[in-house]
Each structure stands twice: as C-alpha cells, then as structure tokens.
Design a protein around this motif. Structure first.
Motif: not given
Length: 879
Positions: A12-38
């Motif tokens: 319900x929060x997703x439908x109303x655009x109330x989800x928190x943003x994904x923290x930068x540390x996750x994409x920056x801290x994971x291996x460059x070989x990992x492409x996160x899926x939606x």
C-alpha cells in the motif's frame, strides 16, 4: 492476529509512493559484478521503510522473513542488509543454516575476495572509515570496533553451543551484552516447534532449535532476526500465524518465473535405455555449447545424472566411462530413429559440419572426461573442495561438465549453467495417493528448481535482456534451447502428470501454459510486396572514446596501501609468565619501529612497475588503448601525470630495508585494483544514423509465443478476432492490410488496430495506396536504437505505405507505438526518438531509393489523439 501480511501493508505504501529510498551504501558497497534487479531494490526499500517506521513494527524487535524463490538472490539481499544495518550501528552478524555444505558456500561468497561470487566491493568505507569484513568464532568485546564481524555456524552447532558452553564458542553472554543481527538461511528448518505447537511439551520446546534461536534473539532487545527461505510452509496454520506480521517481502517462484528470470522448463520423456537417455542429454548439452560459441560466448552447459542410491550412482559412473570409450558416430546417428524434433535438429546441426559425426563423437569424448566429472553422492568423497566446485560451476576456470548425484544437492544450491538433469531410474517412488503428489516427486521438482535460474547471455546486442528469457515471443527460435532446462525421464504418463502437478505446486510451471500462434496470411506471403520489400533499421554502436584524454579523476591520485611482510618472531614458553611479558614488550617495540613510506608510481623503477602490470591481462597495451585512445605506450599509462603517474603507494615498513620485491608486491596489489577498475568500465553506446536494409521476407515469419496469463476483456493475450469487448473486437481475418491472422496485444494495441480500420484506412484507400500494418513480435531485425544513448526500442507496429508512380516507387515505413497513459512520462524518451528519425536517419544504399523512414507520436486515446491524428494527416498528404 491481523489477516493482512506485513508485505501487503508495505504494498500500500508503494502504491502511494511512501517507500523509503534505497540507501547509497548498498549499491556502493556491493560488488561491481552485482547488478541489482528491480525486485531486489524494492525488497531493500520495504525493509528500510519498515525499520525506520516505528508505527509499522510498534517498537517490537525487528524480526522479518524474506520469502523469495531459489535463485532470486537471497545472499545478495543478506549482504545489502548487512551494509545498511552497519550504518545503524550494527557490527556483529550471526549467520546460521541447516547444512554444513551451504555454510561453506556462503563463507566463500562473503569472505573470499578472489571468488567470482564475492559479494562486497573491493574497498568498503562508510563516512570516510574503511571497513573490513572478517570471520570470527566469537564476537569481540571491543565496543567501538568499525569492522564487520561475521560468525558462521549451523543451527545444530549453535544449539549445542548454547546448551554446552565450550572454549572459543559463542555463549549466551555474548548475545546479552551486545546487539546482534541473526541471519537465518533456509529458515523453514527452525519451525519444528511452531508446527507442533499444540502437542509439544514445554520440555520438548526447550530442546528444539527454534527455542535456541529465539533465546539468542531475545537476549538483547536491540538484536534483529532476518530469516530467508523459498519454502515457508504457510499451509500450516501455526506457521502462518507466526509469519503473517513478519513476511516483509514475498517473491515466490511463480513471480520469479513470470518476470522472466528463470529458464523455461520441459520434460524430455523418452522410451529409451538409461544410457541412451544420458547420451541424448550429452548431445543436447554439446549442441548448446556450440550455439553459445556461435554467439561468441564461452558458456559451459552442465549435466546432472541423478540416481536413487549411492551404489547405483557408482555403478552407472563406471558404465558411463566404459560406454564413452566405445562411442561411435554411428551410435549417435542411430538415435535419429527416435524421431524427437529437438534431438534431430541438434544432430542435423552437427551433420552440416561433418556428415560422419566423428567430430561430434570426439567432442563428446573430450568434453565429458573423468577429469570434467564430479561425484556428489553424500559420501566421504564430498569434501570442501568439491563443495566449492559445485558452487562455482559458472566460473571460466571451472571445467566440470557432469555431476553424478543422489540427494546431496536438493537444498542450498542453485546454479546458472545447469541445463539437463537425467533421471537414472524409472520407478515412481512414493507416488501420491488419491490425487496427492508423492514426497519424492516433490523433491525432484525442488531439484529442478535448483537449476531454474536463468543463465545470462546477450543476444543481438540487447544488454537489457541479458538476465531474462529472450524467446518467449519466438518459441521456434533455434536459440530457445539456451534458456531451456530439460528433465530427462521415462515416457511414463502417470509419472509425468504427477511431476507436472509438483512443478505447478512449486511455481516452476504455470497451471495452464498458454501459447499463441501468429500466422502470416497466405495472400500476403504470396504478394510482391512481401517478396521484394525491404525493412530498414539502425544499429547499436560503441560510443567513440576519442575525447577521453586522461584517466578518470578517481584513478589519478589514488593511494594504495601495503604492509611489508615481517620476518621477525619469538619462541615463547606457554607457561613462562616472564617470557610472555617480554614477548608483549617485543611486539610493542616492533610496532614502534614501523614507518610509513610513500612512493609515486612515476618514481618506481619502471621494470618493477611493468613487471607487476604484466600480471593482469586488463593492463595489456591493446586493452588500455581501447579504453584510453590517447595513451601512446604502457609506460605513459603507468608513469605520466595524465594517467597513473601521481598515484601513490603507501607502504607500512616493518624493517629497516625496503627491497625491490616489497615494492613489486605493493605494485602488484595496487595494479590489481586498477585492472579491476578498467575491466568494469562500462561501454557506452549510440544508435547509428544510417539505417540498413533487411528483406522483409527474411525477417517476417509465422511465430509462436508464450504467455503466462491472458488479460481478459481484450487485454494482453486475448484474441482481437474473438474478444467479447466490442471496443476492441475486430475480425482481422477479413482485413488484407493486417498481415497476421490475429492480434493478441494489449488493449491499447487493439485500439490502434481499430482506429486504423475506422480512420486511417479510408484515407489511404481514397488515395489508391498499397498499405500494410505489421505487429512487431520482438523481431531482432526490427529493433531500433536511440541516437544519443543506443537504447534498444522495439515499436509495436510498422506501417508500410507504397505508391507506384510512372518513374519510381515510393515506400514509406512508419513506426507506431501505442502507449498506456501510465507509461507516457516513463517512456517519453521513446517518443522523442521517434520524432527524430525522419530528419536524422540516412539511407545510403541504392536499394533505398524512394524509401522514407519516420516515427509517429505515441498513440494514446486519452492524451495524444490530436498530435497522432495530425501526424497521420501529414503522412498521408506527403506520399
């Protein structure tokens, strides 16, 4: 108990655009070989939203379950959550799982920086502090340690440690004094007490693993429990009650499959001997390897030979290599009598290369040698090295092609390049009664699920579809086998029906698989237009890097750290207090003697520097020249100010002398990081302005497509000919301008076709023009690429209009894209690209004389009809 799952509240929060943003540390801290899926990004957002919203968990301890399909990337989720919770002050993470073999695999992924599946970035940092990931047997007592501590154990060992404290093992006190994050993989195993809640005694409960896990979790009010499984038994009412408010993200196998991230699955049922069944799998596996090579891909398909018992597996292992020695091309040819279309196609492929099939015979014998085989039968031979091998089957240096197995790989194991499982027995073990699925058949379905994850590859330059099935819209494509997993078994109708039932229950197959067929009309196929007309499209080209005259700023002045290896040491009597004190004193003296020395790359002896660079193929001059066209030599790249010359080695010197070997080792580590950076420079692309011709008859054929579901009332998958919705229904069989027999597209696409019939066709007919509307069912040659970024775009329709004049023939090719209102903003770049084609495109070949290519505005009846109608009028007027 609330009837609403936790993830449904977050939906319900997703439908109303109330989800928190994904923290930068996750994409920056994971291996460059990992492409996160939606879905992974969304799962992270769900957790962050829940964690940071007290109203959602009402100040209860954080306890969540990620219910996600095998292969959906649960381990990546764990790594990302570790990084996020690190920013919230957590440093100590306890990972536990049911089986030791899963533990070994997970340790490899979290700790081995050289592993292809290593999860973290090469350099982890937060707020300027460097972070180390280290394995521990007990958590440290240091309150402000900035490292990530990982304690790996099995659920059984954790249980025993809690009840029988041992030296260097975690104790209850460890969990009381500090907040811990507990990570439970395959967590359905810790629900034994919940399942029998109503019948178990308090004494029995205290002896259960589940009790121990809860005891650890509740020892500190700030501790967190993160559970992960693909198979929560939600049909059990006690389990359902426990997890209703804990399932934070639900991504079952059915959704995973519908999203395109799994292989297709087919049961390859034959009336053959076990050896012939195996030989067929070998031929098809080698056929895949050759098809991958045709696409210039080095991908190695793997086969599993599945037995019921260890003795049977060992016996077939011996028979297998005896039969392989005796194999001949004639034996392979004899299999054609089975009249199996896929097998016949594979053998015909090899016969084109060599009619005798001797080359295929030798290829099979070289590929499936004993050295390329591994036995995983649950015996003592299944050592740690073998566990690592079967968990790294995709690696380029892993040569294993064949796995002999019994029940060792039913859980905690999934592999991308497993394409064939051969059932080396014909009985139906433990078959279900009264319509129920037998337990052994369910285990077989779960085993098939281990190999269901998609083996990524790029086809026709389409990077966006690298990780998804590409041929659902072209089931007859030869390359469909590269995304299809085969389960080879006896052609037993009762068994096949039961297996299908089990696969549906697990979500690996839809209940009713749907295929739709597009047939070109006979009159169109016999027309001169079909036989002589060309269709034009552009290409995706690498962006020219000639403007790049220096390395990126992040590389120019980077500091690389190295500590000189010390050769000093002491012999200490364990019970000699004086010697121990002296030893501590010596260590302090040694530490006080360490010095820091900094050396710029340009000041390092070039022989040392170039020798270290020679260790990495990414630092060969031809590779560097491709990435940095203005570099004139390896020496310039390593020592010039515009390149790496001002990068610096910071060496912690533990002795009075720094040797050339020390500097070489420091350079080798530093240049390894440079090589990794260069290997991960992403190629940028553009779309060519020049459009190339393809014969229409060579690219436009009958097609068979796969659909997971049909949207009723005229939506995607529903027939336009027979649709019950009058707004969309139109019998296309009677419309000569529509080249296929039917339209199974979306409601917007059906609206366009009706609009063409009622508004556009009369205008074209009045001018006595020849015209055809063609639906583009993911035909590779009809894809176009945006001029500025080379983004792939496949407009849903092509409109051809032909005008015959006395001296010439004019042909107009127009791209049309129906677009739902909800996608107008998101896909605005596509409309912009369509508007550019007419003025920007070039046709330089003689065949293109009289051709015009253009794009029309989006077709959208709610918001775009004025623009679309005006464009149509201008198009008709100009021809």
């Amino acid at each position: 108990m609330s009837d609403q799952f936790l993830y449904e509240k977050l939906d319900v929060l997703k439908e109303t655009n109330q989800l928190s943003a994904m923290p930068d540390i996750i994409e920056k801290g994971l291996s460059k070989n990992i492409v996160l899926r939606e879905y992974q990004k969304e799962a992270f957002q769900y957790f962050v939203t829940y964690f940071e919203n007290d109203g959602l968990h009402k100040n209860k301890q954080i306890h969540t379950l990620f219910h996600m399909a095998t292969g959906a990337g649960k381990t990546v989720m764990m790594a990302g959550l570790i990084l996020y919770l690190y920013t919230k002050g957590y440093r100590k993470f306890l990972f536990f799982v049911n089986q030791t073999n899963i533990l070994k695999k997970t340790e490899e992924n979290f700790l081995n920086t050289l592993s292809s599946k290593y999860l973290f970035a090469d350099e982890l940092s937060y707020l300027g502090m460097k972070i180390k990931v280290k394995k521990v047997d007990r958590f440290s007592d240091i309150p402000l340690d900035d490292d990530i501590e990982l304690l790996f154990t099995t659920t059984q060992k954790l249980h025993m440690d809690m009840w029988d404290a041992k030296e260097n093992a975690p104790t209850c006190a460890d969990f009381e004094n500090d907040k811990i994050v507990l990570i439970s993989d395959e967590s359905h195993h810790i629900n034994s007490n919940t399942k029998k809640k109503k019948t178990s005694t308090e004494e029995d409960a205290e002896k259960s693993w589940e009790y121990t896990v809860n005891r650890v979790f509740y020892s500190n009010k700030d501790s967190i429990l993160l559970e992960f499984t693909a198979t929560a038994d939600l049909k059990n009412e006690n389990v359902l009650e426990k997890y209703t408010d804990k399932i934070i993200y639900n991504y079952p196998l059915a959704r995973f499959r519908e999203s395109g991230y799994t292989k297709d699955f087919q049961n390859f049922a034959t009336d053959t001997s076990l050896w012939d069944r195996t030989l067929i799998a070998l031929i098809l596996s080698e056929y895949r390897r050759y098809l991958f090579a045709d696409l210039k891909l080095n991908i190695k398909p793997v086969i599993m030979l599945k037995s019921r018992k260890i003795k049977e597996s060992e016996a077939f292992h011996d028979e297998f290599f005896k039969r392989m020695q005796e194999l001949t091309g004639d034996e392979i040819k004899a299999l054609q009598s089975a009249n199996i279309p896929l097998l016949s196609k594979a053998i015909a492929y090899f016969e084109k290369k060599d009619e005798t099939l001797e080359n295929l015979e030798h290829s099979l014998k070289n590929s499936f040698t004993e050295d390329n085989t591994i036995i995983m039968n649950g015996s003592s031979d299944d050592n740690d090295a073998n566990q690592i091998k079967v968990n790294s089957l995709e690696d380029k240096d892993n040569h294993i092609r064949l796995i002999f197995a019994v029940d060792m790989l039913n859980e905690g194991w999934d592999v991308l390049n497993l394409f064939d499982i051969v059932r080396l027995y014909d009985s139906r073990q433990g078959s279900g009664k009264a319509g129920k699925i037998g337990s052994y058949t369910i285990k077989e379905a779960q085993l098939i699920g281990r190999g269901a994850r998609y083996c990524p590859f790029t086809y026709d330059g389409d990077e966006e579809l690298k990780f998804k099935r590409k041929f659902d819209n072209d089931l007859t494509n030869d390359y469909r086998i590269l995304e299809t997993m085969l389960f080879h078994s006896l052609n037993d109708s009762r068994y096949i029906a039961e297996l299908k039932q089990a696969l549906i229950a697990t979500g690996l197959q839809p209940k009713d698989a749907i295929t739709c067929e597009y047939h070109l009309k006979k009159d169109f196929k016999s027309s001169d237009f079909y036989k002589t007309t060309y269709v034009y499209s552009n290409k995706r080209l690498p962006r020219d890097r000639t403007e790049i005259k220096t390395v990126e700023p992040s590389l120019k002045t980077k500091i690389y750290y190295y500590t000189q290896k010390s050769l000093s040491g002491n012999v200490v009597g364990l019970f000699d207090q004086i010697r121990q004190e002296n030893s501590s004193l010596n260590k302090q003296v040694n530490r006080s003697k360490t010095t820091l020395r900094t050396i710029y790359f340009k000041d390092v002896d070039y022989n040392i520097l170039s020798g270290a660079a020679a260790c990495y193929p990414e630092l060969r001059f031809n590779v560097l020249k491709d990435k940095y066209p203005h570099v004139s030599s390896l020496k310039e790249f390593l020592t010039a100010d515009d390149f790496l010359g001002n990068s610096m080695l910071e060496i912690t010197q533990t002795s009075g002398h720094l040797s050339g070997k020390d500097i070489f080792e420091a350079c080798k580590i530093a240049l390894g990081k440079v090589a990794n950076y260069i290997a991960n420079i992403k190629q940028e692309f553009v779309g060519s302005k020049e459009f190339q011709p393809h014969m229409l008859k060579s690219v436009l054929h009958d097609k068979k497509i796969y659909l997971s579901s049909i949207t009723e009332n005229g939506g995607h998958g529903d027939s336009q000919n027979d649709c019950i919705n009058e707004d969309y229904r139109l019998n296309l069989v009677d419309e000569p301008w529509y080249v296929f027999n039917d339209n199974y597209g979306t409601s917007e696409e059906k609206q366009l076709v009706k609009y063409f019939k009622t508004v556009i066709e009369p205008k074209l007919k009045e001018k006595n023009l020849e015209y055809y509307l063609i639906r583009n069912e993911r035909i590779p040659e009809l894809a176009i690429y945006s001029f500025d970024a080379g983004e792939r775009f496949e407009p849903d329709f092509l409109l051809f209009i032909k005008k015959k004049e006395m001296s010439e023939v004019k042909t107009l090719q127009a791209y049309i894209e129906p677009k739902g209102t909800q996608l107008l903003m998101q896909d605005a770049w596509k409309e912009q690209f369509l508007s550019e084609i007419k003025d920007e495109h070039q046709i330089n070949d003689l065949l293109g004389s009289g051709y015009t290519v253009l794009g029309l505005p989006f077709f959208n009846q709610e918001n775009r009809m004025a623009e679309f109608s005006q464009a149509i009028d201008e198009l008709v007027d100009q021809i």
